[in-house]
Write an enzyme that holds these catalytic residues in place. Structure first.
Site, short mmCIF file in Angstrom:
data_model
loop_
_atom_site.label_atom_id
_atom_site.label_comp_id
_atom_site.label_asym_id
_atom_site.label_seq_id
_atom_site.Cartn_x
_atom_site.Cartn_y
_atom_site.Cartn_z
N GLU A 255 -2.36 -5.60 8.43
CA GLU A 255 -1.69 -5.03 9.60
C GLU A 255 -2.49 -5.29 10.87
OE1 GLU A 255 0.23 -1.20 7.18
OE2 GLU A 255 -0.96 -0.87 8.99
N ASP B 236 0.83 -1.20 0.00
CA ASP B 236 0.00 0.00 0.00
C ASP B 236 0.87 1.25 0.00
OD1 ASP B 236 0.90 -0.12 2.62
OD2 ASP B 236 -1.10 -0.11 3.54
N SER B 237 2.19 1.07 0.09
CA SER B 237 3.14 2.16 -0.14
C SER B 237 2.98 2.74 -1.53
CB SER B 237 4.57 1.67 0.06
OG SER B 237 4.79 0.45 -0.63
N GLU C 269 8.13 -4.00 11.62
CA GLU C 269 8.57 -2.70 11.11
C GLU C 269 8.89 -1.75 12.25
OE1 GLU C 269 7.28 0.90 8.04
OE2 GLU C 269 6.04 -0.90 8.19
N LYS D 148 -1.33 -9.47 2.68
CA LYS D 148 -0.76 -8.95 3.92
C LYS D 148 -1.76 -8.01 4.57
CE LYS D 148 2.52 -5.71 4.12
NZ LYS D 148 1.92 -4.71 5.06
#
Length: 288
Positions: free
Chosen positions: A140, A69-70, A206, A138
């Site tokens: 979070e 999503d970067s 992270e 993925k």
């Protein structure tokens, strides 16, 4: 394995089992990821958002590519990951799948596409698998997303978890800050173990202290993937624009391996100067 030269050539060494630089006859799977952990093989992961760069990374032996999503920032120009949508990421994921033949392609589930319920998570993940051809997704969060992880895994969708600095929660976290210091490290450890128990095949860590990342890595049977988490995780991931030197002000954990921004600037200026001077196109670039 800190450099390509340190990796045996699979065509001459019989190293088809290797994750990085291994044989390219099939896609990397979650079983390959698990086997790499068992033999203590470290491996690289990079982001990718289009077919051409995906092909370069795939041919370089990168075993896992993340359509992150970067993309919100490096593709679409937003100042955080929050605005990017499922419809924004689906075509990027499909392009990376088409541009690669060996790497496992992991799709990020964007903000707002899975938090509401396990059913929402399943519907979103199914779109990435069916419409874009992703091989895993993925998401979070820790224990709060366990129902989503369990639902996806039970439906046959491999899940990569993400702990520590979770950019989709940046407003709750109070900015892009190191996570897991002090007693909060115990919470992160508990989250990691719960995610493993729920079926996640790997966990991204992270921006957490190196010592904590080392402890988490030692305590899990699934691989950890570090980004700003020190050298002791099982794998490392970077946004490709960061490692290639396109990002103007990268984070502390980024190592710039190439000055792509500088090379692009020089190339486009040379092109512009030659056009202005009437030098390009020359006869060898023209048809008769």
């Amino acid at each position: 394995m800190s450099s390509v030269s340190a990796v045996p050539n699979p065509s001459t060494s019989g190293s088809a089992a290797m994750l990085y630089g291994g044989a390219s006859g099939r896609r990397v799977t979650v079983r390959d990821i698990a086997a790499a952990k068992e033999r203590h093989e470290k491996w690289p992961m990079v982001t990718a958002y289009d077919a051409m760069t995906a092909k370069v990374f795939d041919e370089a032996g990168i075993p896992v590519m993340l359509v992150g999503d970067s993309a919100a920032m490096v593709v679409y120009g937003y100042d955080s990951t929050l605005p990017v949508t499922v419809d924004d990421l689906l075509p990027l994921t499909a392009a990376v799948v088409r541009g690669s033949s060996r790497a496992m392609v992991v799709a990020d589930l964007p903000f707002g596409s899975y938090q509401a319920s396990p059913q929402q998570a399943l519907e979103t993940a199914a779109r990435f698998m069916k419409e874009a051809g992703a091989h895993a997704v993925k998401l979070e969060g820790g224990r709060r997303v366990l129902p989503q992880v369990e639902m996806l895994v039970s439906a046959g969708i491999p899940v990569m978890a993400h702990l520590g600095l979770t950019p989709q929660s940046v407003n709750v976290l109070g900015g892009y800050r190191v996570q897991g210091r002090g007693q909060s490290g115990d919470e992160l450890m508990a989250d990691a173990k719960a995610l493993e128990h729920a079926g996640a095949f790997s966990v991204v860590l992270e921006c957490v202290p190196s010592e904590l990342a080392q402890r988490v890595t030692a305590s899990l049977s699934v691989p950890t993937i570090g980004i700003g988490a020190g050298p002791d995780t099982d794998a490392q991931v970077l946004v490709w624009q960061d490692l290639m030197g396109l990002t103007p002000h990268p984070a502390k954990f980024v190592k710039k391996y190439f000055d792509l921004a500088g090379e692009m600037d020089r190339a486009v200026r040379s092109f512009a100067d030659e056009v202005a001077a009437g030098v390009f196109p020359a006869p060898e670039h023209s048809y008769r």
